[in-house]
Design a protein around this motif. Structure first.
Motif, mmCIF file in Angstrom:
data_model
loop_
_atom_site.group_PDB
_atom_site.id
_atom_site.type_symbol
_atom_site.label_atom_id
_atom_site.label_comp_id
_atom_site.label_asym_id
_atom_site.label_seq_id
_atom_site.Cartn_x
_atom_site.Cartn_y
_atom_site.Cartn_z
ATOM 1 N N ALA A 184 0.737 44.342 -9.394
ATOM 2 C CA ALA A 184 0.006 45.386 -10.118
ATOM 3 C C ALA A 184 0.963 46.245 -10.938
ATOM 4 O O ALA A 184 0.661 46.601 -12.080
ATOM 5 C CB ALA A 184 -0.779 46.257 -9.140
ATOM 6 N N LEU A 185 2.118 46.570 -10.374
ATOM 7 C CA LEU A 185 3.095 47.374 -11.102
ATOM 8 C C LEU A 185 3.641 46.623 -12.310
ATOM 9 O O LEU A 185 3.719 47.163 -13.408
ATOM 10 C CB LEU A 185 4.241 47.791 -10.184
ATOM 11 C CG LEU A 185 5.353 48.586 -10.856
ATOM 12 C CD1 LEU A 185 4.825 49.923 -11.338
ATOM 13 C CD2 LEU A 185 6.505 48.781 -9.899
ATOM 14 N N ALA A 197 12.667 48.287 -8.039
ATOM 15 C CA ALA A 197 13.690 48.208 -6.997
ATOM 16 C C ALA A 197 13.173 48.787 -5.676
ATOM 17 O O ALA A 197 13.395 48.202 -4.609
ATOM 18 C CB ALA A 197 14.948 48.939 -7.441
ATOM 19 N N VAL A 198 12.486 49.901 -5.745
ATOM 20 C CA VAL A 198 11.935 50.513 -4.520
ATOM 21 C C VAL A 198 10.907 49.587 -3.882
ATOM 22 O O VAL A 198 10.884 49.413 -2.654
ATOM 23 C CB VAL A 198 11.330 51.897 -4.833
ATOM 24 C CG1 VAL A 198 10.465 52.394 -3.697
ATOM 25 C CG2 VAL A 198 12.429 52.888 -5.139
ATOM 26 N N LEU A 199 10.051 48.965 -4.695
ATOM 27 C CA LEU A 199 9.058 48.049 -4.135
ATOM 28 C C LEU A 199 9.712 46.834 -3.482
ATOM 29 O O LEU A 199 9.261 46.388 -2.428
ATOM 30 C CB LEU A 199 8.076 47.610 -5.212
ATOM 31 C CG LEU A 199 7.035 48.655 -5.592
ATOM 32 C CD1 LEU A 199 6.208 48.166 -6.749
ATOM 33 C CD2 LEU A 199 6.167 48.991 -4.411
ATOM 34 N N PHE A 200 10.762 46.325 -4.087
ATOM 35 C CA PHE A 200 11.453 45.191 -3.475
ATOM 36 C C PHE A 200 12.125 45.592 -2.156
ATOM 37 O O PHE A 200 12.126 44.826 -1.210
ATOM 38 C CB PHE A 200 12.471 44.571 -4.437
ATOM 39 C CG PHE A 200 11.837 43.653 -5.434
ATOM 40 C CD1 PHE A 200 11.070 42.564 -5.032
ATOM 41 C CD2 PHE A 200 11.975 43.878 -6.780
ATOM 42 C CE1 PHE A 200 10.472 41.720 -5.952
ATOM 43 C CE2 PHE A 200 11.382 43.048 -7.719
ATOM 44 C CZ PHE A 200 10.630 41.975 -7.293
ATOM 45 N N GLY A 246 12.306 52.603 -19.383
ATOM 46 C CA GLY A 246 12.695 51.450 -18.585
ATOM 47 C C GLY A 246 13.422 51.817 -17.305
ATOM 48 O O GLY A 246 13.331 51.103 -16.317
ATOM 49 N N TYR A 247 14.165 52.931 -17.315
ATOM 50 C CA TYR A 247 14.885 53.317 -16.105
ATOM 51 C C TYR A 247 13.914 53.592 -14.955
ATOM 52 O O TYR A 247 14.144 53.180 -13.830
ATOM 53 C CB TYR A 247 15.740 54.559 -16.357
ATOM 54 C CG TYR A 247 16.901 54.331 -17.279
ATOM 55 C CD1 TYR A 247 17.858 53.368 -16.994
ATOM 56 C CD2 TYR A 247 17.034 55.070 -18.439
ATOM 57 C CE1 TYR A 247 18.925 53.157 -17.844
ATOM 58 C CE2 TYR A 247 18.096 54.860 -19.296
ATOM 59 C CZ TYR A 247 19.046 53.908 -18.990
ATOM 60 O OH TYR A 247 20.086 53.704 -19.825
ATOM 61 N N GLY A 248 12.830 54.272 -15.258
ATOM 62 C CA GLY A 248 11.831 54.547 -14.224
ATOM 63 C C GLY A 248 11.172 53.284 -13.724
ATOM 64 O O GLY A 248 10.929 53.114 -12.526
ATOM 65 N N ALA A 249 10.881 52.360 -14.631
ATOM 66 C CA ALA A 249 10.273 51.090 -14.237
ATOM 67 C C ALA A 249 11.229 50.286 -13.367
ATOM 68 O O ALA A 249 10.819 49.709 -12.353
ATOM 69 C CB ALA A 249 9.888 50.284 -15.479
ATOM 70 N N MET A 250 12.499 50.266 -13.747
ATOM 71 C CA MET A 250 13.482 49.539 -12.939
ATOM 72 C C MET A 250 13.604 50.159 -11.553
ATOM 73 O O MET A 250 13.702 49.439 -10.558
ATOM 74 C CB MET A 250 14.840 49.531 -13.650
ATOM 75 C CG MET A 250 14.856 48.632 -14.858
ATOM 76 S SD MET A 250 16.342 48.683 -15.893
ATOM 77 C CE MET A 250 17.619 49.259 -14.874
#
Length: 119
Positions: free
Chosen positions: A66-67, A109-112, A101-105
């Protein structure tokens, strides 16, 4: 007094009110308006996916997909709006990172990390 504000897309002077600026965006830059609406709605759609994940004990990949879908759609609409406004066709990776993009990255990373720790 504050300086008069100008539209960053067409450099026309804008009224100080939010409604007047939103009307200008909707009338003069419909693609940018759609991109803005999508960027305002996307977090709520992602929240709905996360709540469904929690409520129905779905697999951990559901919020990750979803993200990624939300970020991809947001990027596509933002790019189309920039192209219609006369922006560059291919932004550099640095421009994309500065545009959010920094926020998306960080979120990916947090989800992983959460997915890895939940095993």
């Amino acid at each position: 007094m504050s300086e008069p504000r100008i539209c960053v897309l067409c450099e026309e002077p804008l009224e100080p009110g939010v409604r007047d600026r939103a009307r200008h965006l909707r009338a003069e830059h419909p693609s940018a308006h759609r991109a803005l609406v999508l960027r305002l709605v996307t977090p709520w759609l992602y929240l709905a996916a996360v709540l469904a994940f929690l409520a129905f004990s779905l697999a951990i990949w559901v919020p990750i997909v979803a993200l990624v879908a939300a970020l991809g759609a947001s990027f596509a609409f933002r790019r189309r709006a920039a192209l219609e406004a006369g922006g560059v066709a291919r932004p550099t990776p640095g421009q994309m990172l500065r545009a959010g993009g920094y926020g998306a990255m960080a979120l990916v990373a947090v989800l992983f990390v959460i997915a890895f720790l939940s095993r």
